[in-house]
Design a protein around this motif. Structure first.
Motif, PDB file in Angstrom:
ATOM      1  N   LEU A 195       0.903  -0.775  -0.119  1.00  0.00           N
ATOM      2  CA  LEU A 195      -0.421  -0.035   0.157  1.00  0.00           C
ATOM      3  C   LEU A 195       0.840   0.978   0.286  1.00  0.00           C
ATOM      4  CD1 LEU A 195      -2.964  -0.249   2.315  1.00  0.00           C
ATOM      5  CD2 LEU A 195      -3.108  -0.165  -0.272  1.00  0.00           C
ATOM      6  N   GLN A 196       1.789   0.803   0.747  1.00  0.00           N
ATOM      7  CA  GLN A 196       2.603   2.547   1.103  1.00  0.00           C
ATOM      8  C   GLN A 196       3.480   2.619  -0.098  1.00  0.00           C
ATOM      9  OE1 GLN A 196       5.200   1.592   4.208  1.00  0.00           O
ATOM     10  NE2 GLN A 196       4.019   2.500   5.682  1.00  0.00           N
ATOM     11  N   GLN A 197       3.881   1.253  -0.568  1.00  0.00           N
ATOM     12  CA  GLN A 197       4.676   1.157  -2.487  1.00  0.00           C
ATOM     13  C   GLN A 197       3.377   2.031  -3.478  1.00  0.00           C
ATOM     14  OE1 GLN A 197       7.696   0.745  -3.009  1.00  0.00           O
ATOM     15  NE2 GLN A 197       7.168   0.361  -5.198  1.00  0.00           N
ATOM     16  N   SER A 198       2.444   1.656  -3.142  1.00  0.00           N
ATOM     17  CA  SER A 198       1.690   2.295  -4.289  1.00  0.00           C
ATOM     18  C   SER A 198       0.984   3.564  -4.165  1.00  0.00           C
ATOM     19  CB  SER A 198      -0.116   1.530  -4.519  1.00  0.00           C
ATOM     20  OG  SER A 198      -1.192   2.018  -3.175  1.00  0.00           O
ATOM     21  N   GLU A 199       0.868   3.948  -3.262  1.00  0.00           N
ATOM     22  CA  GLU A 199       0.431   5.412  -2.327  1.00  0.00           C
ATOM     23  C   GLU A 199       1.871   6.571  -2.789  1.00  0.00           C
ATOM     24  OE1 GLU A 199      -0.966   5.206   2.370  1.00  0.00           O
ATOM     25  OE2 GLU A 199       0.083   6.690   1.494  1.00  0.00           O
ATOM     26  N   ARG A 200       2.705   5.911  -2.950  1.00  0.00           N
ATOM     27  CA  ARG A 200       4.553   6.333  -3.463  1.00  0.00           C
ATOM     28  C   ARG A 200       4.104   6.455  -4.718  1.00  0.00           C
ATOM     29  NH1 ARG A 200       7.311   4.393   0.697  1.00  0.00           N
ATOM     30  NH2 ARG A 200       7.566   2.404  -1.052  1.00  0.00           N
ATOM     31  N   LYS A 201       3.477   5.476  -5.162  1.00  0.00           N
ATOM     32  CA  LYS A 201       3.386   5.383  -7.177  1.00  0.00           C
ATOM     33  C   LYS A 201       2.385   6.874  -7.463  1.00  0.00           C
ATOM     34  CE  LYS A 201       3.951   0.854  -9.000  1.00  0.00           C
ATOM     35  NZ  LYS A 201       3.707   0.071  -9.253  1.00  0.00           N
ATOM     36  N   TYR A 202       0.973   6.860  -6.758  1.00  0.00           N
ATOM     37  CA  TYR A 202       0.258   7.606  -6.694  1.00  0.00           C
ATOM     38  C   TYR A 202       0.364   8.613  -6.425  1.00  0.00           C
ATOM     39  CZ  TYR A 202      -4.244  10.206  -5.872  1.00  0.00           C
ATOM     40  OH  TYR A 202      -5.473  10.659  -5.847  1.00  0.00           O
ATOM     41  N   ARG A 203       1.002   9.227  -5.823  1.00  0.00           N
ATOM     42  CA  ARG A 203       1.725  10.498  -5.548  1.00  0.00           C
ATOM     43  C   ARG A 203       2.515  10.907  -6.753  1.00  0.00           C
ATOM     44  NH1 ARG A 203       3.352  10.056  -0.190  1.00  0.00           N
ATOM     45  NH2 ARG A 203       1.463  10.099   0.940  1.00  0.00           N
TER      46      ARG A 203
END
Lengths: 598, 68
Positions: A195-203
């Motif tokens: 999730l944190q990874q996807s949040e970073r990707k999203y940002r």
């Protein structure tokens, strides 16, 4: 008498002692496992501990925990930890599949003391000869098999016993739930990392997107994230935007209240067009706003993408403006055309009427001449007859005949009145001819007083019971004009005046000269005109008279005629006191005939 | 028809009956002339053959007029 307690044999005591020692060991193992679990919660650590303890407690060469991997094709077991006893090398282990296959199928402990001679796991290849004996128990959590706990190569002569199996089963049953919990926890951790990874990707995507993107928490409706473009678009610093209500930045009803937000949640997304966003120290821009519900970390969030359509809007508004202008122009032209058409029709009507009147007047010449002449002849005949009656030769009784005297009186009266009647008819016909002058296409020098008088004769019927006409004629010259048209103006104004006055009305006609301009004023002391109407009074189609009474064209035609003559017509009025129409005409009009050629 | 009549004759030609009548009335009343009226020029021509002195009063627009 019953026997007292049987004294325990030495063997029994030894066995009892051994059981107690075992139980103590078990407790110690479990205690150790519990400590490690609570302090580390690491799956690997737990599994290693379990294997280590199992190998030590059961006195074997090797041990292994194999965990069942969910949803995995092929071999469903993953070996988490294998431990060789007292430092010896880990023995190759090639029949894992046979073992796991058997355990999955039978779901119960497996004890083999002579692998070579046991056929439950099928043929064993020579490489596996290092495995001489094995004990395997399932790890069960909440009734489900989650893995295996195995030990290999018992280091005593007797091999694995049922006590070994029992001990391993106890270790398995105590640790299975712990292992499963640790596994779940690790899974969770890994998901959270994802999730944190996807949040970073999203940002990073958010930043790289060319559009302004705002992210608001669904529950609080406050902004959590905004990208650089969003900061630029709103003109507000990042720390000011964060935490603000979404509707404070994008002022639409859909973001303003919780109910609207719920509807957004039901629909999943929302598209709005041409939303105006105010910017500090800059022109407002327009955006197509696209809001959608997303999961951001563990939040439900609303992602709002603002696509700048300011240029498009400017263009559209420019086009709209242009279209409106064109529309207006078309309307104006249509109106002008309709007005000029109405005026032409009315002028044509007047011209036709003029021709008719002139024709009628001409046709009336002979009969009127005859009657006029006959009235004269009759009067002369009566004079002659009286002459004859006064002669001496006329018998007395004839001269004194009463009936004869009456006949003569009647004939006298008739003759006199016929004469007067003829004069009236001649005057009217003359006015008609004068009014309807057929020389309309030509400019003629005309005496306006003559035109006024002719017109008055024709509207005599309209005026006689309503108003007294006062003429205040000044010294004016004849002017060059289209007399029939000018007469039409007079007639319109006089009829209007007569309709404006009530009993004891007074209509005053004044004429005067102002240099090269001739002024004709027609005033009445009638009801007057409302100020609002005064401005529209010369507009075509404007009328305050009832439907079917006025055409609304009279004054507009007057206006046009006077204008065509290079003059002007003005009106002054006071409600309750009366109105004055003032016509100013130049002594020499511009040639109008050409102008009328449309 | 032996001796010519010496009375002056007014010969009036017009296609309008009311014109003829009104002129005849006036001249008969106020003059000594004999008044002859015709609505057709042909009849008038026929009549003048029998009269010697006449003064024509003529609507020169009356159809078929060949008096002059």
């Amino acid at each position: 008498m019953e026997a007292e307690e049987t004294p325990k044999t030495l063997t029994e005591l030894r066995e009892e002692n051994q059981r107690l020692r075992r139980a103590l060991e078990e407790l110690s193992i479990l205690n150790q496992i519990g400590t490690v679990i609570s302090s580390t919660m690491s799956l690997n650590g737990i599994v290693e501990l379990i294997v280590e303890e199992s190998v030590a407690q059961l006195n074997v060469e090797q041990g292994a925990v194999m965990l069942l991997q969910k949803m995995t094709e092929g071999d469903p077991f993953r070996t988490m930890a294998r431990k060789a006893y007292s430092g010896s090398d880990i023995v190759p282990f090639r029949f894992g599949q046979q073992l796991t296959g058997w355990m999955l199928k039978n779901q119960k402990p497996l004890l083999i003391n002579n692998v070579k001679e046991d056929d439950r796991l099928g043929a064993v290849s020579s490489g596996d000869l290092e495995i001489r004996s094995l004990l395997s128990v399932p790890l069960r959590a909440k009734g489900q098999m989650v893995g295996l706990l195995n030990v290999f190569n018992k280091q005593t002569e007797e091999g694995f016993t049922h006590d070994d199996q029992k001990l391993l089963s106890i270790i398995a049953s105590q640790s299975a739930q712990v292992v499963e919990n640790a596994r779940l926890y690790e899974e969770l951790q890994s998901k959270s990392a994802d999730l944190q990874q996807s949040e970073r990707k999203y940002r990073s995507l958010m930043q790289e997107a060319g559009e302004a993107i705002l992210l608001a928490d669904f529950t609080s409706r406050r902004i959590m994230e905004v990208n650089d473009e969003g900061v630029r678009v709103t003109g507000l610093p990042l720390d000011v935007i964060r935490g603000r209500p979404l509707s404070g930045i994008i002022p639409v009803d859909e973001f303003a209240d919780a109910e609207a937000f719920e509807r957004l949640a039901e629909a999943g997304r929302l598209q709005l067009s041409n939303i105006k966003l105010e910017r500090r120290n800059a022109e407002p821009n327009y955006y197509d706003v696209n809001a959608s519900l997303i999961h951001y970390g563990d939040h439900r969030a609303v992602q709002v993408i603002c696509h700048d359509v300011t240029e498009r809007e400017k263009l559209a508004s420019h086009l709209r403006h242009h279209a409106e202008e064109l529309e207006n122009e078309v309307h104006q032209r249509t109106r002008d055309l309709r007005e000029s058409q109405m005026r032409l029709v009315q002028q044509e009507k007047m011209a036709a009427l003029g021709r008719l009147v002139a024709g009628v007047a001409h046709e009336m010449n002979t009969p009127i001449g005859t009657i006029t002449s006959n009235a004269d002849t009759l009067a002369r005949s009566l004079v002659k007859l009286r002459g004859i009656l006064s002669l001496d030769s006329c018998p007395e009784e004839v001269r004194n005949d009463r009936l004869l005297a009456q006949v003569l009186t009647v004939l006298d009266d008739i003759s006199r009145i016929n004469g007067l009647a003829c004069e009236r008819i001649v005057a009217i016909v003359g006015s008609l001819r004068n009014f309807a002058r057929l020389d309309e296409a030509e400019l003629k020098t005309a005496d306006l007083h003559e035109g006024l008088d002719s017109t008055l004769t024709l509207v005599h019927h309209e005026l006689k019971n309503r108003a007294v006409v006062k003429k205040e004629y000044g010294d004016i010259q004849s002017i060059l004009c289209h007399p029939n048209q000018i007469n039409q103006v007079f007639m319109n104004l006089l009829v209007n005046a007569s309709q404006a006055v009530k009993d004891k009305g007074e209509i005053t006609i004044r004429t005067s000269r102002e240099g090269d301009i001739v002024v004709v004023q027609i005033s009445d002391n009638g009801v007057g005109i409302l100020p609002d109407n005064l401005q529209r009074i010369f507009d075509p189609g404007f009328t305050t008279k009832g439907v079917g009474v006025g055409t609304g064209l009279g004054l507009s035609i007057c206006f046009k005629i006077v204008q065509d003559h290079g003059g002007r017509i003005d009106v002054e009025s006071e409600v309750g006191k009366g109105s004055t129409f003032t016509i100013r005409l130049p002594l020499r009009s511009r040639p109008v005939a050409e102008q009328n050629q449309l | 028809m032996t001796a010519p009549d010496r009375t002056p004759v007014l010969l009036i030609v017009d296609d309008e009956e009311m014109v003829l009548t009104r002129l005849r009335s006036f001249f008969m009343l106020e003059t000594e002339y004999e008044v002859l009226t015709f609505s057709s020029p042909a009849e008038a021509l026929e009549a003048v053959k029998t009269k010697t002195h006449y003064c024509p009063v003529n609507d020169s627009l009356t159809g078929g007029n060949r008096l002059f």
